[in-house]
Design a protein around this motif. Sequence first.
Motif, short mmCIF file in Angstrom:
data_model
loop_
_atom_site.label_atom_id
_atom_site.label_comp_id
_atom_site.label_asym_id
_atom_site.label_seq_id
_atom_site.Cartn_x
_atom_site.Cartn_y
_atom_site.Cartn_z
N ASN A 148 5.53 92.56 43.89
CA ASN A 148 6.89 93.16 43.26
C ASN A 148 8.40 92.83 43.95
OD1 ASN A 148 4.72 93.95 41.89
ND2 ASN A 148 4.57 96.04 42.63
N ARG A 152 12.00 92.26 42.45
CA ARG A 152 12.99 93.15 42.64
C ARG A 152 14.62 92.24 42.41
NH1 ARG A 152 10.07 96.66 45.35
NH2 ARG A 152 10.98 96.38 46.84
N GLU A 158 11.02 95.81 39.21
CA GLU A 158 9.77 94.67 39.18
C GLU A 158 9.31 94.69 37.97
OE1 GLU A 158 7.88 97.66 41.38
OE2 GLU A 158 8.99 97.60 43.17
N VAL A 159 9.35 95.67 36.94
CA VAL A 159 9.44 95.12 35.77
C VAL A 159 10.36 95.14 34.76
CG1 VAL A 159 7.15 95.91 34.23
CG2 VAL A 159 7.06 96.56 36.19
#
Lengths: 436, 161
Positions: A148, A152, A158-159
């Motif tokens: 992550n 990031r 992260e997503v």
Amino acid sequence: MAGKSKTIKVDYLARVEGEGALYIRYDDHGVHEVQLKIFEPPRFFEAFLRGRDYTEAPDITARICGICPVAYQMSALHAMENALGLMPTEPLRNLRRLLYCGEWIESHMLHISMLHAPDFLGYPNAVAMAKDHPQVVQRALEIKKTGNALVRLLGGREVHPINVRVGGFYRVPNREVFQALHPQLIEARILAELMVRWAAGLPFPHCEQSYECVALSSPREYPMNEGRIVSNRGLDISVQDYEKHFREQQVPHSTALHSVLIERGAYLVGPMARYNLNYPQLSEGVRGLAEELGFKAPCNNPFKSIVVRCLEVLYALEEALRLIDGFQAPDEPYLVAEPKEASGCAATEAPRGLLYHRYAINREGKITFAKIVAPTSQNQKTIEDDLRLMLPKFMHLPEQQLQGLCERAIRNYDPCISCSTHFLQLHLQHEAKRNS
Amino acid sequence: MKQKETPERWLLVSLGNRFRGDDGVGPYLLDRLRSQLKENADFLESGNDMVTLVGRWKDRQVCLLDAVFSDEQPSGDLIRVNGLADVIAPSVCTTSSHGFNLREAIDLGKALDSLPRRLEIFAICAQNITCGDHLTAEVKSGAERAEQELLAFLQADTGES
């Protein structure tokens, strides 16, 4: 006057994270019918990309998947760069590889610990497993956190990262920011080795299959963003020739298209295929560990894919360390291109396997055509074949156990049809019982 | 002389999808709070990634901001839940990717000794979660009322004016 023939054709990409069902018809003589039913409605990504600017493709396609958005971004931007004749510089190339390492780590660890491991240890889900095996889940979450952090750092979040663009990145962090991740990566590498050792000790059903493995391959490195498409049965083509050898076909029971090799039918993509075709490109340390544990390639038991994923996580962490240590800031964060009428394609290695994109754009840079072939649709036929070939060996099992085994066989693929560890409605139909 | 202890910073976490109508109320509220609280709290727009949350919230004071469906309360109403003490109703258990929901995240946190020290849930009753990037009027004004209540709560808790 003869009427002019008209065709309305709506291309769609059925994404499969969501609901699935499995139907198997069998009797004492064997399995007669296996259908992995995907009834998730089509999401029309290919259709609504049309008319959008070519620069939007990476961010739009990233929304196809919350688990592997980087893969969609990478395939989209490589395809656009292929169309526009852009060649990423070596520092940009390395940063993309680093971002991909982050996604492999995130995605694989989520699957290994939350979805796959409970199958081997006899738990209904990860929460139940964590009560008895907290260390396994804790380790996995720690490793995932490192993935992550990489996503990031380079992706902005992260997503569905937002820092990737055709030609490079919107912004490139400086060396110090990358170096700050070094201790976390070292720690995660230690944990990842423990995960490999743990996974190698799990009990595996005996289930050797004979696959045509398909993956990218490059003499330079274990494949992520680049390479030729190769198989263990002689396929060796450039990505530009993908559609000459692979065809998508519709089946009545699935809204996801089945992809087949025109010459030979079903094939396998994903970690096992990558591993089997690119084993020499893994680092010496990863190969050494695999050999120590008796997991040298080839691996043809799909249940052992959990070990391969662990090895790929270890590799991704080593690779991330190598890339961070060798970090060179690009002269410019991105390369600029003028839009022109063109078409381009690319394939990259998503965590779940080969992900192919092709686009055409007009001279204003608007997308006029998009085609996306996701790994799950490429594996769908192979998943059905796995079940067909595996089941006769396990017919003696009580129905509930057989059902559990079928679900496990599908989870071996980490398919995006799964929104939970128990996603399947299973219909096992025994012919003799039905007729009696 | 004994130094006055610095109040512990709260971690404010939004759940929900900005592009699904009222489901975006958590991120909407988080944006407003971020602009007011600035450096006095930490902020995390979590989408629905509960697994990541388990790794982030250990030993923190956490406020979760989310949308909820209720059969009993009108849209825009605020439902407050103590995440560690109260039973979490299924309607508060947002489904995340791969179906890992809030209740499971709390159970997982318990199993891994990775729970927040405090977990306050501010859930706003939603009306419409179809595609779109705007909130319904009721939910928007409900969010603004929730914001005042949350700020008052944080102020009382930290003793800061």
